[in-house]
Scaffold this active site. Sequence first.
Site, PDB file in Angstrom:
ATOM      1  N   ASP A 174       0.899  -1.151   0.000  1.00  0.00           N
ATOM      2  CA  ASP A 174       0.000   0.000   0.000  1.00  0.00           C
ATOM      3  C   ASP A 174       0.940   1.204   0.000  1.00  0.00           C
ATOM      4  OD1 ASP A 174      -1.398   2.296   0.964  1.00  0.00           O
ATOM      5  OD2 ASP A 174      -3.015   0.976   1.602  1.00  0.00           O
ATOM      6  N   HIS A 175       0.964   1.947  -1.107  1.00  0.00           N
ATOM      7  CA  HIS A 175       2.029   2.956  -1.225  1.00  0.00           C
ATOM      8  C   HIS A 175       1.912   4.051  -0.160  1.00  0.00           C
ATOM      9  CE1 HIS A 175      -0.882   5.396  -3.526  1.00  0.00           C
ATOM     10  NE2 HIS A 175      -0.112   6.432  -3.237  1.00  0.00           N
ATOM     11  N   HIS A 191      -5.882   2.700   1.691  1.00  0.00           N
ATOM     12  CA  HIS A 191      -5.066   3.812   2.214  1.00  0.00           C
ATOM     13  C   HIS A 191      -5.662   4.407   3.497  1.00  0.00           C
ATOM     14  CE1 HIS A 191      -3.267   3.336  -1.597  1.00  0.00           C
ATOM     15  NE2 HIS A 191      -3.964   4.211  -2.288  1.00  0.00           N
TER      16      HIS A 191
END
Length: 520
Positions: free
Chosen positions: A201-202, A264
């Site tokens: 998950d960036h 996110h």
Amino acid sequence: MATVQMKVRPEDLSLVPKNDERIPAAGILVIFGASGDLTKRKLLPALFHLWKADLLPQKFSIIGVARRPLGEKFAEEMRAGILEFGDAQADDPKLDAFVKNIGYYALNFDDPAHYAGLKSELERIEKERGLCGDRIFYLATAPEFFSHIIDGLGAQGLAHTHCGRSGVVIEKPFGHDLDSARELNTRVNAVFHESQVFRIDHYLGKETVQNLLVFRFANGIFEPLWNRNYIDHVQITVAETLGVEGRGPFYEQAGALRDVVQNHMMELLSLVALEPPSSFEAESVRREKLKVWKAIPSIPVLNAVRGQYGPGTVGGEQVPGYRQEDRVNPESGTETYAALKLEIENWRWAGVPFYLRAGKRLPQRATEISIQFKQPPLLIFDQLQRTGVCPMIEPNLLTLRIQPDEGISLRFGAKVPTTMEMTVCPVNMDFDYASVFGKSKANGYERLLLDAMLGDQTLFSHRDGVETTWGLYTPILDAWAAKKPSSFPNYAAGSWGPACADHLIERDGHAWRNNLGKRS
Ligand code: BG6
């Protein structure tokens, strides 16, 4: 605005500190879906930043894998991508040395016969370069290929190497509801042990997101206040000015809840709400995050609202509505905005509402968490509200700015210097990341790629976590799918979202904070 600043000279900082224990073993990184945007814009620039900082082994290969027969053109395209999106100069000898490590292999992801060829290619490279080490497979393809790739790797025995570690990094979206996430997890775990799996998950690569843990657990002053006794409510906002940017077909299947909220925003929420982990080890941190998600009771459908943007003006420019975007159904029911209220039923948070909202084509790009504290028990200055100088004595507000204008600010009441009367005004004490540490050139993937190569799963999602968050949102997604909204589009591009989102929070006597960023 009062500003508290301690200057750190950029030259005092090695932004990615060199430490031999943080250099992965020699090996190969195989990127599936390498002809896509992510590889050129983020992954290769991040890998080059690591290389420049001497954080990659000298014996290291990157193999791009995709369907098109790109051959040597691939390395050239990656070089151009690094120059455009990364921190690189065309005449940097380190760039030439780095690009020599890039190769390409054309493969149809869904053709099992092609994986034997990939295996021989990896063995050939390893032999040629004297590389017998780790193999990391990065899945950056469209999600429908994830299972095919996992199966193909498994069938060729590529999940294990005889002289190093093997691992798989999987991009989002990880499933599109609870059932599909479970099925994918089962397929992945049939081939790779959970300790080899890195669900990325960036958001967790962002410095300011990692700083949430430092802020809470390396400082003594806030933690005693970090609970239901002092906190009134929490707002988390992921606001974007962009629309779907040519990703119509993907977004039509996704929508804001799947695209941003389930992943996110739930990561952000867990870091705000978790109990102090006993260490910064993957197991401890992930266990505490899971406890938060598990303590969220099912979210009533009435506590979630959706929106879709119509035409409007963003940043002074006229933009089309979602339904007019390229390859989007002109009668689409996909939400480009979602807002919801949830609670966390544990001793720390019982009774504290968390409001989450995410939307595209909003007036500002800002990801922020605001912690609104309770009013002091007795307002002895209330008569001054009538002076008109400062209309409201506002409760303390702690704002964690994730992006842009990364920083933290604390709002408190201060006396306005005047001899006439005691006038209180809200002021901000502000910490600004860039002015203390300098503007980072990193894009967030550096840390995540390095951790995956080192086998550190702390910043990656565990199977249980992904399934728990999907479990929370699947009933809402099902209810939404069953009833197409008749009011779409219900907000103009460039506005702060649909009126139903305002009603959601106003019901509880609160309001969204809409003036985000440093100027708030
Ligand atoms: C991605 C979503 O995961 O996150 C995009 O698919 C969204 O739709 C993006 O724009 C937001 O990321 P960031 O880092 O720009 O906040």
